[in-house]
Design an enzyme around this catalytic site. Structure first.
Site, PDB file in Angstrom:
ATOM      1  N   ASP A  42      37.912  45.313  26.702  1.00 33.24           N
ATOM      2  CA  ASP A  42      38.739  44.263  26.586  1.00 33.24           C
ATOM      3  C   ASP A  42      39.589  44.256  25.504  1.00 33.24           C
ATOM      4  O   ASP A  42      39.998  43.339  24.931  1.00 33.24           O
ATOM      5  CB  ASP A  42      38.230  42.961  26.924  1.00 33.24           C
ATOM      6  CG  ASP A  42      37.270  42.798  28.222  1.00 33.24           C
ATOM      7  OD1 ASP A  42      37.521  43.569  28.956  1.00 33.24           O
ATOM      8  OD2 ASP A  42      36.399  42.132  28.127  1.00 33.24           O
ATOM      9  N   LYS A  64      34.620  49.213  32.554  1.00 28.89           N
ATOM     10  CA  LYS A  64      35.295  47.897  33.095  1.00 28.89           C
ATOM     11  C   LYS A  64      36.512  47.542  32.365  1.00 28.89           C
ATOM     12  O   LYS A  64      36.370  47.688  31.256  1.00 28.89           O
ATOM     13  CB  LYS A  64      34.347  46.756  33.124  1.00 28.89           C
ATOM     14  CG  LYS A  64      34.835  45.326  33.858  1.00 28.89           C
ATOM     15  CD  LYS A  64      33.837  44.366  34.021  1.00 28.89           C
ATOM     16  CE  LYS A  64      33.687  43.324  32.609  1.00 28.89           C
ATOM     17  NZ  LYS A  64      35.130  42.826  32.351  1.00 28.89           N
ATOM     18  N   THR A  65      37.555  47.567  32.995  1.00 26.49           N
ATOM     19  CA  THR A  65      39.010  47.146  32.539  1.00 26.49           C
ATOM     20  C   THR A  65      39.373  45.798  33.061  1.00 26.49           C
ATOM     21  O   THR A  65      39.125  45.395  33.948  1.00 26.49           O
ATOM     22  CB  THR A  65      39.849  48.369  32.657  1.00 26.49           C
ATOM     23  OG1 THR A  65      39.871  48.444  34.110  1.00 26.49           O
ATOM     24  CG2 THR A  65      39.594  49.667  32.255  1.00 26.49           C
ATOM     25  N   ASP A  95      38.386  44.652  36.724  1.00 31.41           N
ATOM     26  CA  ASP A  95      37.771  43.358  36.809  1.00 31.41           C
ATOM     27  C   ASP A  95      38.966  42.240  37.050  1.00 31.41           C
ATOM     28  O   ASP A  95      39.099  41.387  36.075  1.00 31.41           O
ATOM     29  CB  ASP A  95      36.908  42.911  35.498  1.00 31.41           C
ATOM     30  CG  ASP A  95      36.250  41.418  35.566  1.00 31.41           C
ATOM     31  OD1 ASP A  95      36.372  40.808  36.336  1.00 31.41           O
ATOM     32  OD2 ASP A  95      35.738  41.044  34.323  1.00 31.41           O
ATOM     33  N   LYS A  97      39.148  40.023  39.365  1.00 27.07           N
ATOM     34  CA  LYS A  97      38.593  38.682  39.921  1.00 27.07           C
ATOM     35  C   LYS A  97      39.796  38.052  40.868  1.00 27.07           C
ATOM     36  O   LYS A  97      40.561  36.912  40.567  1.00 27.07           O
ATOM     37  CB  LYS A  97      38.536  37.504  38.786  1.00 27.07           C
ATOM     38  CG  LYS A  97      37.302  38.176  37.908  1.00 27.07           C
ATOM     39  CD  LYS A  97      37.166  36.921  36.925  1.00 27.07           C
ATOM     40  CE  LYS A  97      35.808  37.338  35.913  1.00 27.07           C
ATOM     41  NZ  LYS A  97      36.073  38.228  34.999  1.00 27.07           N
ATOM     42  N   ALA A  99      41.643  35.834  43.611  1.00 25.24           N
ATOM     43  CA  ALA A  99      41.156  34.331  43.910  1.00 25.24           C
ATOM     44  C   ALA A  99      42.075  33.813  45.057  1.00 25.24           C
ATOM     45  O   ALA A  99      42.312  32.611  44.998  1.00 25.24           O
ATOM     46  CB  ALA A  99      40.889  33.726  42.745  1.00 25.24           C
ATOM     47  N   ILE A 101      44.442  33.909  48.963  1.00 23.14           N
ATOM     48  CA  ILE A 101      44.162  34.236  50.748  1.00 23.14           C
ATOM     49  C   ILE A 101      44.392  35.708  50.880  1.00 23.14           C
ATOM     50  O   ILE A 101      44.850  36.358  50.000  1.00 23.14           O
ATOM     51  CB  ILE A 101      45.357  33.122  51.188  1.00 23.14           C
ATOM     52  CG1 ILE A 101      46.844  34.001  51.030  1.00 23.14           C
ATOM     53  CG2 ILE A 101      45.162  31.884  51.046  1.00 23.14           C
ATOM     54  CD1 ILE A 101      47.722  33.521  51.980  1.00 23.14           C
ATOM     55  N   THR A 104      47.563  37.485  50.346  1.00 15.99           N
ATOM     56  CA  THR A 104      48.219  37.846  48.826  1.00 15.99           C
ATOM     57  C   THR A 104      47.102  38.659  48.164  1.00 15.99           C
ATOM     58  O   THR A 104      47.540  39.599  47.337  1.00 15.99           O
ATOM     59  CB  THR A 104      48.339  36.560  48.425  1.00 15.99           C
ATOM     60  OG1 THR A 104      48.948  35.714  49.276  1.00 15.99           O
ATOM     61  CG2 THR A 104      48.743  36.462  46.794  1.00 15.99           C
TER      62      THR A 104
HETATM   63  O1  S5P Z   1      30.689  35.548  34.367  1.00 17.12           O
HETATM   64  C1  S5P Z   1      31.384  36.370  33.928  1.00 17.12           C
HETATM   65  C2  S5P Z   1      31.950  37.294  34.813  1.00 17.12           C
HETATM   66  C3  S5P Z   1      32.583  38.390  34.086  1.00 17.12           C
HETATM   67  S1  S5P Z   1      33.196  39.673  35.103  1.00 17.12           S
HETATM   68  N1  S5P Z   1      31.369  36.639  32.731  1.00 17.12           N
HETATM   69  C4  S5P Z   1      32.073  37.512  32.051  1.00 17.12           C
HETATM   70  O2  S5P Z   1      32.144  37.592  30.673  1.00 17.12           O
HETATM   71  N2  S5P Z   1      32.713  38.501  32.804  1.00 17.12           N
HETATM   72  C5  S5P Z   1      33.608  39.452  32.100  1.00 17.12           C
HETATM   73  O3  S5P Z   1      32.582  40.341  31.341  1.00 17.12           O
HETATM   74  C6  S5P Z   1      34.428  38.961  31.183  1.00 17.12           C
HETATM   75  O4  S5P Z   1      35.865  38.754  31.786  1.00 17.12           O
HETATM   76  C7  S5P Z   1      34.600  40.149  29.972  1.00 17.12           C
HETATM   77  O5  S5P Z   1      35.447  41.180  30.352  1.00 17.12           O
HETATM   78  C8  S5P Z   1      33.278  40.560  29.843  1.00 17.12           C
HETATM   79  C9  S5P Z   1      32.381  39.785  29.033  1.00 17.12           C
HETATM   80  O6  S5P Z   1      32.781  40.297  27.500  1.00 17.12           O
HETATM   81  P1  S5P Z   1      32.045  39.998  26.441  1.00 17.12           P
HETATM   82  O7  S5P Z   1      32.943  40.582  25.254  1.00 17.12           O
HETATM   83  O8  S5P Z   1      31.606  38.560  26.200  1.00 17.12           O
HETATM   84  O9  S5P Z   1      30.750  40.768  26.317  1.00 17.12           O
END
Ligand code: S5P
Length: 277
Positions: A42, A64-65, A95, A97, A99, A101, A104
């Protein structure tokens, strides 16, 4: 309480329980590289992300990006990412997410600047809009062999994705994706694929974020558990680690070493869980 039956089956033996190419690829890589670690990259530039990915690649089954946080996004990045995923043997998870319809989300998945479906093996969606979100994403992703995860629980404090919401999310997948060809699992903190609801031979992947070996949380509601708590105690299949790895202080080698430390912790917890039989 007896352990969830899925948690006693080795990753390698679960490959045959899937038909989705991305699910098969994930389990094959986990088995081959002995890793249940996904690293979340991130950072805010694509160039920095590539540096991190090169350092952690050997230790992970998945990268994961969040490409929408890059200031310098181009498809040169996604081309390089796909190339690295082949060289270093990992799956790509954007990632996003989703959310909205069905109509879209199918456009958001296939079009726009990011064209996620063209390069990301895996993506995820909230269940809040109802089953149309699965159909809309499936229309685009299934013919490409992509996979989808639904968010059934979240790691953040005060999350509304609990109890009935979580149960209904699981049931929605069972009712919508009848042959389990597109939805391959869940983002969750627990083994939410309830034993009494899964048929023999049904297999779902549980991916858990909110993981830290030394961190306990942040000031914005994130909550961390250790790899052991996730894999051994809660029965998750994959741990997702972000700041715990890319945020580590030190030289270039520090990130590489930290990823390896998490890989070892996650794998040890998995081996202990299998030996519990
Ligand atoms: O419930 C969640 C779902 C996700 S996908 N909690 C999260 O933290 N995430 C993702 O996981 C969040 O968007 C981030 O990219 C990563 C956690 O990052 P960290 O730096 O806290 O380990």
């Amino acid at each position: 309480m007896s352990p969830h039956p899925t948690t006693l089956i080795p990753y390698g033996e679960r490959i045959k329980l899937h038909t989705n190419p991305t699910a098969i690829k994930i389990l094959e890589i986990m088995n081959r590289k002995k890793t249940n670690l996904a690293v979340s990259v991130d950072v805010t530039t694509a160039s920095e992300a590539l540096k991190v990915i090169k350092r952690v690649g050997a230790s992970v089954c998945m990268v994961k990006t969040h490409v929408d946080i890059f200031e310098d996004f181009t498809h040169e990045f996604t081309e390089e990412l796909v190339k690295l995923s082949k060289e270093l043997d990992f799956v790509i998870f954007e990632d996003r997410k989703f959310a909205d319809i069905g109509n879209t989300v199918s456009l958001q998945y296939s079009s726009g600047i990011h064209k996620i479906s063209s390069w990301s093996d895996l993506t995820n969606a909230h269940s809040v809009p109802g089953p149309g979100i699965i159909s809309g994403l499936s229309k685009i992703g299934k013919p490409l062999g992509r996979g989808l995860l639904l968010l059934a629980e979240m790691s953040s404090k005060g999350s509304l994705a609990i109890n009935e919401y979580t149960e209904k999310t699981f049931k929605m997948v069972k009712e919508t994706d009848l042959n389990r060809e597109f939805v391959i699992g869940f983002i969750a903190q627990n083994r939410i694929d309830k034993i009494e609801l899964i048929k023999k031979g049904e297999d779902y992947l549980i991916l858990s974020p909110g993981v830290g070996l030394s961190l306990k949380g942040d000031s914005l509601g994130q909550q961390y558990r250790t790899p052991y708590e996730c894999i051994f105690e809660s029965g998750s299949d994959i741990i997702i680690v972000g700041r715990g790895i890319y945020g580590i202080e030190g030289d270039e080698k520090a990130i590489k070493d930290e990823a390896e430390r998490y890989r070892q912790a996650g794998w040890k917890a998995y081996e202990e869980r299998l030996n519990r039989k």
